[in-house]
Design a protein around this motif. Structure first.
Motif, mmCIF file in Angstrom:
data_model
loop_
_atom_site.group_PDB
_atom_site.id
_atom_site.type_symbol
_atom_site.label_atom_id
_atom_site.label_comp_id
_atom_site.label_asym_id
_atom_site.label_seq_id
_atom_site.Cartn_x
_atom_site.Cartn_y
_atom_site.Cartn_z
ATOM 1 N N GLN A 6 -10.628 19.704 -1.867
ATOM 2 C CA GLN A 6 -11.263 19.285 -0.707
ATOM 3 C C GLN A 6 -12.567 19.182 -0.717
ATOM 4 O OE1 GLN A 6 -9.458 20.836 2.748
ATOM 5 N NE2 GLN A 6 -11.167 20.041 4.281
ATOM 6 N N LYS A 7 -13.465 20.146 -1.516
ATOM 7 C CA LYS A 7 -14.748 20.028 -1.782
ATOM 8 C C LYS A 7 -15.275 18.856 -2.382
ATOM 9 C CE LYS A 7 -18.651 22.490 -3.969
ATOM 10 N NZ LYS A 7 -18.935 23.866 -4.636
ATOM 11 N N ALA A 8 -14.423 18.389 -3.355
ATOM 12 C CA ALA A 8 -14.883 17.067 -4.071
ATOM 13 C C ALA A 8 -14.657 16.103 -3.166
ATOM 14 C CB ALA A 8 -14.059 17.043 -5.556
ATOM 15 N N CYS A 9 -13.420 15.725 -2.080
ATOM 16 C CA CYS A 9 -13.324 14.853 -1.451
ATOM 17 C C CYS A 9 -14.281 14.837 -0.384
ATOM 18 C CB CYS A 9 -12.141 14.765 -0.777
ATOM 19 S SG CYS A 9 -10.422 14.716 -1.935
ATOM 20 N N GLY A 10 -14.793 15.834 -0.061
ATOM 21 C CA GLY A 10 -16.096 15.920 0.980
ATOM 22 C C GLY A 10 -17.224 15.346 0.826
ATOM 23 N N ARG A 11 -17.654 15.092 -0.646
ATOM 24 C CA ARG A 11 -18.984 14.556 -0.995
ATOM 25 C C ARG A 11 -18.605 13.094 -1.549
ATOM 26 N NH1 ARG A 11 -22.949 17.139 -5.888
ATOM 27 N NH2 ARG A 11 -24.305 15.776 -5.367
ATOM 28 N N TYR A 12 -19.620 12.203 -0.923
ATOM 29 C CA TYR A 12 -19.229 10.776 -1.556
ATOM 30 C C TYR A 12 -19.267 10.608 -2.810
ATOM 31 C CZ TYR A 12 -19.757 5.861 -1.320
ATOM 32 O OH TYR A 12 -19.649 4.539 -1.566
ATOM 33 N N GLU A 13 -20.396 11.023 -3.542
ATOM 34 C CA GLU A 13 -20.349 10.709 -5.166
ATOM 35 C C GLU A 13 -18.984 11.060 -5.861
ATOM 36 O OE1 GLU A 13 -24.567 11.188 -3.391
ATOM 37 O OE2 GLU A 13 -22.387 12.484 -3.364
ATOM 38 N N GLY A 69 -9.443 10.162 1.456
ATOM 39 C CA GLY A 69 -10.105 10.525 2.880
ATOM 40 C C GLY A 69 -11.025 11.786 2.358
ATOM 41 N N GLU A 70 -11.863 12.171 3.190
ATOM 42 C CA GLU A 70 -12.521 13.307 3.045
ATOM 43 C C GLU A 70 -11.691 14.694 3.032
ATOM 44 O OE1 GLU A 70 -15.865 13.501 5.914
ATOM 45 O OE2 GLU A 70 -16.629 11.591 5.458
ATOM 46 N N LYS A 71 -10.624 14.644 3.737
ATOM 47 C CA LYS A 71 -9.620 15.765 3.499
ATOM 48 C C LYS A 71 -8.678 15.681 2.213
ATOM 49 C CE LYS A 71 -10.039 16.939 8.459
ATOM 50 N NZ LYS A 71 -9.262 17.345 9.586
ATOM 51 N N GLY A 72 -8.598 14.565 1.564
ATOM 52 C CA GLY A 72 -7.755 14.395 0.237
ATOM 53 C C GLY A 72 -6.621 13.494 0.568
ATOM 54 N N ASP A 73 -6.646 12.780 1.652
ATOM 55 C CA ASP A 73 -5.344 11.982 1.744
ATOM 56 C C ASP A 73 -5.582 10.802 0.955
ATOM 57 O OD1 ASP A 73 -7.379 11.827 4.101
ATOM 58 O OD2 ASP A 73 -6.459 9.968 4.109
ATOM 59 N N VAL A 74 -4.729 10.075 0.475
ATOM 60 C CA VAL A 74 -4.874 9.087 -0.704
ATOM 61 C C VAL A 74 -4.280 7.653 -0.176
ATOM 62 C CG1 VAL A 74 -4.237 8.378 -2.836
ATOM 63 C CG2 VAL A 74 -4.606 10.561 -2.497
ATOM 64 N N ALA A 116 0.737 -1.290 0.020
ATOM 65 C CA ALA A 116 -0.108 -0.156 -0.055
ATOM 66 C C ALA A 116 0.992 1.188 -0.079
ATOM 67 C CB ALA A 116 -1.062 -0.051 1.223
ATOM 68 N N VAL A 117 0.272 2.267 -0.489
ATOM 69 C CA VAL A 117 0.904 3.568 -0.589
ATOM 70 C C VAL A 117 -0.133 4.650 0.021
ATOM 71 C CG1 VAL A 117 1.730 5.518 -2.194
ATOM 72 C CG2 VAL A 117 2.808 3.112 -2.354
ATOM 73 N N THR A 118 0.423 5.349 0.951
ATOM 74 C CA THR A 118 -0.362 6.620 1.313
ATOM 75 C C THR A 118 0.416 7.865 1.444
ATOM 76 O OG1 THR A 118 0.674 6.324 3.563
ATOM 77 C CG2 THR A 118 -1.500 5.320 3.207
ATOM 78 N N VAL A 119 -0.498 8.789 0.768
ATOM 79 C CA VAL A 119 0.073 10.167 0.408
ATOM 80 C C VAL A 119 -0.738 11.310 1.594
ATOM 81 C CG1 VAL A 119 0.391 11.934 -1.089
ATOM 82 C CG2 VAL A 119 0.321 9.257 -1.642
ATOM 83 N N LYS A 120 0.004 12.048 1.829
ATOM 84 C CA LYS A 120 -0.889 13.103 2.760
ATOM 85 C C LYS A 120 -1.853 14.046 1.916
ATOM 86 C CE LYS A 120 2.427 12.948 6.847
ATOM 87 N NZ LYS A 120 3.344 13.930 7.271
ATOM 88 N N ALA A 121 -2.806 14.424 2.449
ATOM 89 C CA ALA A 121 -3.769 15.512 1.828
ATOM 90 C C ALA A 121 -2.970 16.554 1.167
ATOM 91 C CB ALA A 121 -4.938 15.882 2.641
ATOM 92 N N GLN A 122 -2.024 17.391 2.153
ATOM 93 C CA GLN A 122 -1.294 18.360 1.737
ATOM 94 C C GLN A 122 -0.248 18.285 0.429
ATOM 95 O OE1 GLN A 122 -1.086 17.108 4.875
ATOM 96 N NE2 GLN A 122 0.874 17.343 5.757
ATOM 97 N N ASP A 123 0.006 17.058 0.379
ATOM 98 C CA ASP A 123 1.002 16.735 -0.821
ATOM 99 C C ASP A 123 0.030 16.184 -2.011
ATOM 100 O OD1 ASP A 123 3.302 16.966 0.747
ATOM 101 O OD2 ASP A 123 3.204 14.897 1.830
ATOM 102 N N ALA A 124 -1.013 15.460 -1.805
ATOM 103 C CA ALA A 124 -1.736 15.032 -2.983
ATOM 104 C C ALA A 124 -2.510 16.178 -3.555
ATOM 105 C CB ALA A 124 -2.759 13.923 -2.537
ATOM 106 N N ARG A 125 -3.047 16.962 -2.853
ATOM 107 C CA ARG A 125 -3.774 18.527 -3.159
ATOM 108 C C ARG A 125 -4.874 18.173 -3.936
ATOM 109 N NH1 ARG A 125 0.776 23.096 -3.795
ATOM 110 N NH2 ARG A 125 1.956 22.702 -1.796
ATOM 111 N N TRP A 126 -5.739 17.148 -3.610
ATOM 112 C CA TRP A 126 -6.994 16.936 -4.246
ATOM 113 C C TRP A 126 -8.084 17.842 -3.786
ATOM 114 C CZ3 TRP A 126 -7.018 14.298 -8.667
ATOM 115 C CH2 TRP A 126 -6.079 13.328 -8.881
#
Length: 568
Positions: free
Chosen positions: A65-72, A123-128, A53-63
């Protein structure tokens, strides 16, 4: 946590040792902008590949956040990332040599449906989190450290940076994925607002490439709604869209053989899922609770109240709590209807070709020859209006040989060379609408849910775990007990079946205690999954990377068909 340099040192120190030395690498390693987790190491090069597995922090991935906060929209982004990850891993798989599965690299490969998968989680905050598999290289059963170094230090960093980081994607590509997800979510909300069972967009491509492929058929005739049933909507991003509205109530789909009846129904079956751009069914949406009902000769039935359809059986069996290990076509279909109703389905989908004839209809001549007292089956044709009028449960039925349903239908669509035509008015000149007439003398209510399962002997632990085996979309095994899902036709992916097996194991640990019915178990799971996601299935710190979230309707179907449960 160790650094990547420590991993490299450890790897080189075990070069040319016996294969079990690879197990010393298990752990987490900081690669600077991401963390690599070696979760499980295979026993030898011919065994199933190792879990990484690979994990990337939200501040590095930068997806976004609004899109990550909505399930669809989050699931749509996950799907987009995973498709690229799978292709990238496939492109380097086998470039590191060795015996057996040495050098293989793979991740879950999505089909046409957009599903929530454990292989890629935002994640809802954008971590991957990316989960994938790698065959640790060996010569025979001797460690080839240099080949694994190539995989983890040369191939993998580029793949991670080309998939997990928003900056690696063209903004237009990401925005298109998000726009489509938002439009699809909007359409699903409109179904409820407009009292619809489904919507089929003009221009949709419904035929599939083949019986084993869900890809669109090349040169297929685009769908065009009958004028009478056409509505126009304004989507947030796509803009103006028109298509056929399938209203709540009873809808018949009729027509000659090979004219597209079943093709339309198949599209509606899969319309409970969102589809990727280019699939042709992006804007074919169906009530998310819709369940395809069919005859399933030989299935087990566990305590269903099928008396709405079947009573006073010659063998004196109690149909208010009907049990059998080998159901007939009619009893199996009756059970499937009441199970769907019990778990909240508001739309039943049926194709006459896969239904039990004696369950669906009895014609006038047969009623004269075999009296009502001699026939234990009350056909579905006598219940479909009451199901809608009293319980708000709609039916969409493909009928090609019997006109017995005409008088009960609100809408009749004829498929003529794949072109739909609304022939309701034409039929009404021949067959008047009966509506409520004769329907309300029958008490139609959802199953009382008197079926309370608990785990049987197949759920006993062996060496600290319960064995299970995925059989693809055919079902799964828990111990030696099979749950047969071959005819649960809306199960779209083998990874959903894998998740269902894990869900059974989770339920068996506490929720499935003989005091809750199937509907309650499904609701327990829904609440828990919403809170914890695939973390529900963590086993010894490991989450499988080959699961996809099933619908609650398929979980309910699996519970009802499991032969390894004890019911009361």
């Amino acid at each position: 946590m160790d650094t990547k340099n420590e991993l490299l040192r450890m790897l080189r120190s075990i070069d040319h040792r016996g294969y079990p030395a690879y197990k010393s690498l298990k752990g987490s390693y900081d690669f600077g902008d991401y963390v690599l987790h070696i979760v499980h190491v295979q026993g030898d090069p011919f065994a199933a590949p190792s879990d990484l597995a690979v994990t990337v922090k939200a501040q590095d991935a930068r997806w976004p956040q609004k899109a990550c906060g909505r399930y669809e929209t989050r699931v749509a982004l996950q799907d987009m990332i995973l498709r690229r990850l799978s292709l990238k891993l496939s492109s380097v798989s086998g470039k590191a040599g060795g015996s057996g599965k040495s050098g293989s690299m793979s991740a879950s490969r999505p089909g046409q449906e957009i599903l929530d998968r454990s292989a890629c989680q935002l994640g809802e905050k954008g971590d991957v989190t990316l989960r994938f598999y790698a065959g640790f290289p060996a010569a025979g059963r001797t460690v080839l450290a240099g080949e694994l170094e190539k995989m983890l230090f040369h191939f993998l960093p580029d793949i991670v940076r080309e998939t997990a980081y928003a900056g690696a994607w063209q903004k237009e590509t990401v925005q298109n994925v998000l726009n489509l997800a938002e439009d699809q979510a909007f359409l699903r909300q409109e179904l409820d607002r407009l009292s619809l069972c489904a919507f089929v967009a003009d221009g949709a491509i419904l035929p599939r490439e083949s019986g084993i492929s869900q890809k669109p058929l090349a040169d297929a005739l685009p769908f065009r709604s009958p004028e009478k049933d056409r509505i126009t909507l304004e989507l947030p991003h796509y803009g103006t869209i028109s298509g056929m509205a399938v209203k709540r109530g009873v809808t018949l789909i009729i027509g000659g053989g090979y004219h597209g009846k079943s093709t339309l129904l198949k599209a509606l079956e899969r319309g409970v899922y969102n589809h990727i751009a280019g699939d042709g069914r992006e804007f074919v949406v169906t009530d998310e609770s819709a369940v395809k009902i069919r005859a399933e000769d030989g299935r087990c039935v566990n305590g269903d109240d099928i008396s709405m359809f079947i009573n006073h059986l010659p063998n004196k069996k109690d149909t208010t709590a009907f049990f059998t290990e080998n159901a007939s076509g009619s009893t199996s279909q009756a059970a499937s209807v009441v199970e769907a109703v019990e778990c909240g389905s508001k739309t039943l989908l049926m194709d006459e070709d896969t239904c039990a004839t004696n369950f669906m209809v009895r014609d006038a001549l047969m009623q004269k020859i075999v009296s009502e007292e001699e026939e234990p089956i009350t056909p579905f044709s006598d219940r479909m209006r009451a199901l809608y009028e009293k319980s708000d449960i709609s039916t969409i039925l493909v009928a090609g040989s019997s006109g017995a349903f005409f008088s009960k239908a609100d809408t009749i669509i004829q498929m003529d060379q794949y072109e739909p035509k609304d022939v309701t008015d034409k039929v009404r000149k021949i067959v008047p609408f009966q509506g409520k007439e004769g329907s309300f003398s029958v008490s139609v209510s959802p199953s009382q849910g008197r079926r309370f399962p608990r785990p049987g002997s197949d759920f006993k632990e062996q060496r600290g775990r319960i064995k299970h085996k995925n059989l693809g979309t055919d079902g799964f095994l828990i111990g030696h007990g099979e749950t047969d899902l071959r005819l649960v036709e809306q199960l779209a992916d083998k990874e959903q079946s894998e998740c269902l097996a894990y869900t059974f194991l989770w339920l068996a640990k506490g929720e499935m205690n003989g005091r809750k019915n199937a509907a309650a178990l499904v609701n327990d799971w829904e609440r828990a999954f919403q809170k914890e996601g695939f973390g529900l299935y963590r086993e010894n710190g490991r989450i499988s990377g080959n699961m996809a979230k099933p619908r609650k309707e398929e979980l309910a179907a699996a519970i009802s068909r499991c032969r390894g449960l004890i019911w009361r």
